[in-house]
Design a protein around this motif. Structure first.
Motif, PDB file in Angstrom:
ATOM      1  N   UNK A 193       0.784  -1.222   0.000  1.00  0.00           N
ATOM      2  CA  UNK A 193       0.000   0.000   0.000  1.00  0.00           C
ATOM      3  C   UNK A 193       0.814   1.268   0.000  1.00  0.00           C
ATOM      4  N   UNK A 194       2.146   1.156   0.035  1.00  0.00           N
ATOM      5  CA  UNK A 194       2.994   2.337  -0.032  1.00  0.00           C
ATOM      6  C   UNK A 194       3.202   2.786  -1.470  1.00  0.00           C
ATOM      7  N   UNK A 195       3.552   4.058  -1.625  1.00  0.00           N
ATOM      8  CA  UNK A 195       3.846   4.598  -2.950  1.00  0.00           C
ATOM      9  C   UNK A 195       5.358   4.574  -3.166  1.00  0.00           C
ATOM     10  N   UNK A 196       5.805   3.763  -4.102  1.00  0.00           N
ATOM     11  CA  UNK A 196       7.215   3.652  -4.435  1.00  0.00           C
ATOM     12  C   UNK A 196       7.497   4.508  -5.669  1.00  0.00           C
ATOM     13  N   UNK A 197       8.631   5.215  -5.661  1.00  0.00           N
ATOM     14  CA  UNK A 197       8.909   6.075  -6.806  1.00  0.00           C
ATOM     15  C   UNK A 197      10.405   6.189  -7.066  1.00  0.00           C
ATOM     16  N   UNK A 198      10.731   6.506  -8.327  1.00  0.00           N
ATOM     17  CA  UNK A 198      12.100   6.758  -8.748  1.00  0.00           C
ATOM     18  C   UNK A 198      12.424   8.221  -8.464  1.00  0.00           C
ATOM     19  N   UNK A 199      13.298   8.454  -7.491  1.00  0.00           N
ATOM     20  CA  UNK A 199      13.751   9.805  -7.178  1.00  0.00           C
ATOM     21  C   UNK A 199      15.007  10.036  -8.010  1.00  0.00           C
TER      22      UNK A 199
END
Length: 360
Positions: free
Chosen positions: A55-61
């Protein structure tokens, strides 16, 4: 009565209801304060993003050379992969100690492991979410084109940008620099060319997949039936690859660069470097029209395209009206099961969400 009148009435009604729907949605910032940085309040050029199994939002920083997770309840961020040092190192060890090089997109397979495509390492890497160990699963770290029919870790990619999984965990890779889509078998680890010839030529709609060129295959997504949707960055068009017929069909775009066509047939629309796609369970396709600073929605049932976020001007806000909110070269996009649309508004250094406004 003019024979065109019923058509005009239907189109007018569609535009009215589409505008009404847009007014019922609001846009807000989930992460980032508009300035580049690395903290719980800051991101630095966010690209691909996805809601994980937890349920977490994973993203490419991207410019922080990290993969981060945003807790949507607490708004706290944690680093999942990347030390912040740009490079290619760390395989076989903790993902947070590894060097990444321009991570563009990320996806989870059905086992819950995280896969990252790194443009400038010319690789796809995997984070085992139980051990948090990172390994390379495709690419050698050196740009090129080789390896079809053999192990993916011995094959060469060139500036890969986007990845996606089908229901069988086949991994599809947009091998942009090679003008191909490559596919990796999850059981054997064998890589092959799935689409594209390596030529930078126009892609005719309705053609057989074999022998058909792809001009800049930038981003992909799949629907539950295995249809693969593809945006051609240089081709300024969106296609659908049918897995049964092995044919490629034009969904949107004339091939010319521009910004036009809203509220009409998507095949007559113009794009400017589309760089993100997300299939939604309401049978629509969201397109990140990057150089137009807009998010557009294609209704796959009617074929009609509309802008749902962005004014078409480069900028940063204001929120909350989605059609007045300026964006700044957005790249990543993801739609959750509730229809909320998450956007990596890259050069605004924000992650935004477009969702239905609560009832008053």
């Amino acid at each position: 009565m003019n024979i065109l009148q019923p058509t005009l009435v239907v189109l007018s009604l569609f535009i009215f209801f589409d505008k009404a729907t847009a007014q019922q949605r609001i846009v807000s910032t989930l992460a980032g304060d508009g300035t580049p940085g690395f903290s719980d309040q800051q991101v630095n050029n966010p690209y691909g993003l996805v809601i994980g199994p937890d349920g977490g939002l994973y993203f490419c920083d991207l410019d922080n050379q990290r993969i981060r997770r945003l807790d949507l309840n607490t708004r706290k961020m944690t680093t999942i992969a990347g030390s912040g040092q740009r490079g290619y190192a760390g395989d076989g060890g903790p993902a947070t100690d590894a060097s990444l090089n321009m991570p563009h997109e990320l996806r989870f397979n059905t086992r819950g492991d995280l896969f990252i495509v790194e443009r400038d390492n010319h690789t796809v890497r995997k984070v085992d979410m139980k051990t948090r160990v990172i390994t390379t699963i495709a690419g050698t770290g050196v740009a090129g084109f080789s390896g079809d029919g053999g192990s993916a870790i011995k094959a060469q990619l060139r500036s890969p940008h986007s990845i996606a999984f089908d229901a069988q965990d086949n991994l599809f890779i947009c091998d942009v620099g090679n003008h191909r889509i490559r596919r990796v078998d999850p059981k054997t680890g064998i890589i092959e060319t799935y689409a594209g010839t390596g030529e930078r030529k126009p892609t005719p709609g309705g053609a057989s997949l074999a022998g058909t060129p792809l001009n800049g295959p930038r981003t992909i997504d799949l629907d539950p039936k295995g249809n693969l949707y593809l945006a051609l960055r240089e081709g300024n068009a969106i296609y659908r690859i049918d897995p049964k017929t092995k044919k490629i069909y034009l969904v949107a775009g004339t091939g010319e660069q521009g910004y036009s066509g809203d509220n009409g047939p998507a095949i007559n629309a113009k794009f400017a470097g589309p760089k993100g796609l997300a299939y939604s369970k309401d049978h629509s396709l969201f397109v990140v029209d990057t150089e137009n600073h807009a998010i557009r929605r294609i209704d796959l049932k009617t074929g009609i395209i509309t802008t749902v976020l962005g004014s078409g001007e480069k900028g940063d806000g204001p929120e909350t009206d989605p059609l007045r909110c300026k964006l700044n070269r957005p790249h990543g996009i993801f739609v959750d099961n509730n229809g909320s649309v998450y956007v990596g508004d890259s050069e605004a250094h924000r992650i935004r969400v477009l969702r239905t406004a609560p009832n008053k």
